[in-house]
Design an enzyme around this catalytic site. Structure first.
Site, PDB file in Angstrom:
ATOM      1  N   HIS A   1      -1.612   8.144   0.814  1.00  0.00           N
ATOM      2  CA  HIS A   1      -1.883   8.300   2.245  1.00  0.00           C
ATOM      3  C   HIS A   1      -2.899   9.421   2.498  1.00  0.00           C
ATOM      4  O   HIS A   1      -2.811  10.159   3.488  1.00  0.00           O
ATOM      5  CB  HIS A   1      -0.588   8.576   3.012  1.00  0.00           C
TER       6      HIS A   1
ATOM      7  N   LYS B   1       0.843  -1.203   0.000  1.00  0.00           N
ATOM      8  CA  LYS B   1       0.000   0.000   0.000  1.00  0.00           C
ATOM      9  C   LYS B   1       0.879   1.254   0.000  1.00  0.00           C
ATOM     10  O   LYS B   1       1.815   1.365   0.779  1.00  0.00           O
ATOM     11  CB  LYS B   1      -0.903   0.012   1.238  1.00  0.00           C
TER      12      LYS B   1
END
Length: 405
Positions: A297, A272
């Site tokens: 993010h 991620k």
């Protein structure tokens, strides 16, 4: 004597994520809102994450008979009722003391899954015991390999079936809104802040009573049953856990470390924080990941980097034929989800959107947000004349024309 009639107007129904955002804003003090809504530097990436979806237009075909479009998909070997899961969000107790447990329960009731953050307000074992479905775990690679191995072992033992390793945080982003409220320091109660908090009495009472504002995995020394005692006062706990995160970040993390994590984990594995197609290819081909999450993010790390939706097409074109590509960032509408699927995403993760519902009404608020997404996806697909989310692709995006065309 004339009669007076009093009409009590019922609260307007919350029919969009924006409605839940407004409700959350009213309930939360500024210091909490700065954490939930803020980002890095000038918030350019935060805003482009959302605006980027508006650059695309959906194709509409008439008389296609698509009255009940199919929306289920498979992510990490799990069938989801719609192409959506809850993103990992740290310190959800700041929004509402029920935090991660409420969010995970709402997710499983909606037929989807939650990705529990390492920075969660509840221990991963607590969330597992409080839910019925097998959810997924997000790992911050903190504290060295022994600590990382311990967290992965606990997640596996607690029944989490997929691992999402976040790789975009070698240092904390410059989150000025949080800094202005001394979010990473013990919060002092000045007269001005005391007056402000007094206007949010319910939030303050629940925060002080339940003390669920900390990122608990950063405050423990090792294991579920050690260092469980939180610092006195919910505000101090949140500040201490933020400092603990900063102190445990591994700035020198590299691909060899991620490969070691892949070798330790025997289930679906996702990287991620990917915005570059070359990085996506390396994660799949060299690391052996099942998928990547295209994410910046939430705009909380590097400002002015690519919006997630702008990075998605290149990543999907590079690895989408052999891996799952998830998108995280800026999703506020069902049509955003459809746009992401058209551009190559397998599914999307939503973070702030579910936090709005959580802040305003706990588990019920998260459930409402998820059902809004479900209704918006189904309605839009029907209007497009598309029979299923699985059918979506670039051919379902329409080209905008200018007057000169």
């Amino acid at each position: 004597m004339s009669a007076f009639r009093f009409h009590l107007r019922a609260p307007a129904p919350r029919v969009s994520v924006a409605d839940w955002r407004n409700a959350a804003r009213k309930r939360l003090p500024d210091m909490a809102w700065s954490y939930i809504e803020g980002g890095a530097d000038d918030l350019v990436t935060v805003e482009e994450n959302m605006r980027g979806f508006l650059e695309h237009r959906l194709r509409m075909r008439s008389l296609k008979g698509a009255s009940a479009p199919a929306m289920s998909t498979i992510v990490a070997g799990t069938e989801l009722s719609m192409p959506l899961a809850l993103a990992p969000v740290g310190a959800t107790g700041i929004a509402h003391w029920t935090g991660d447990i409420a969010a995970a329960r709402a997710a499983e009731k909606s037929g989807i899954r939650a990705v529990l953050s390492t920075a969660s307000s509840y221990l991963l074992e607590e969330v597992s015991r409080a839910t019925e479905a097998a959810h997924w775990f997000q790992l911050y690679p903190i504290g060295g390999r022994a600590r990382i191995a311990e967290l992965m072992g606990r997640a596996r033992a607690a029944g989490y079936t997929a691992l999402f390793v976040t790789v975009d945080i070698p240092v904390l982003g410059n989150r000025e809104g949080e800094r202005k409220w001394h979010f990473q320091l013990p919060w002092s109660v000045t007269p001005a802040r005391g007056l402000h908090l007094a206007r949010h009495g319910r939030w303050v009472w629940e925060a002080l009573r339940h003390k669920r504002m900390a990122a608990v995995h950063f405050l423990e020394t090792t294991g579920e049953n050690s260092a469980r005692t939180r610092p006195p006062g919910a505000m101090a706990a949140a500040a201490n856990s933020s400092a603990a995160l900063a102190s445990q970040i591994q700035a020198d993390l590299c691909w060899d470390d991620v490969k070691w994590m892949r070798d330790q984990w025997d289930g679906p594995f996702y990287v991620k924080g990917i915005l570059d197609a070359d990085d996506a290819a390396h994660a799949i081909d060299a690391i052996g990941a099942e998928g990547v999450v295209v994410s910046n993010h939430g705009g909380r790390q590097l400002d002015r980097c690519l919006a997630s939706i702008h990075a998605l097409p290149q990543v999907a074109a590079r690895v989408g034929d052999r891996a799952e590509v998830l998108l995280d960032g800026g999703v506020r509408r069902g049509t955003d989800i459809i746009t992401a699927l058209c551009l190559g995403a397998t599914a999307v993760l939503v973070g702030r959107s579910f936090l709005y519902g959580l802040a305003a009404d706990g588990e019920a608020g998260v459930s409402s947000v998820l059902e809004i997404f479900r209704e918006e996806i189904a309605r839009a697909l029907t209007l497009m004349g598309c029979s299923s989310t699985a059918s979506l692709g670039l051919n379902w995006l329409a080209r905008r024309t200018s007057p000169a065309d």
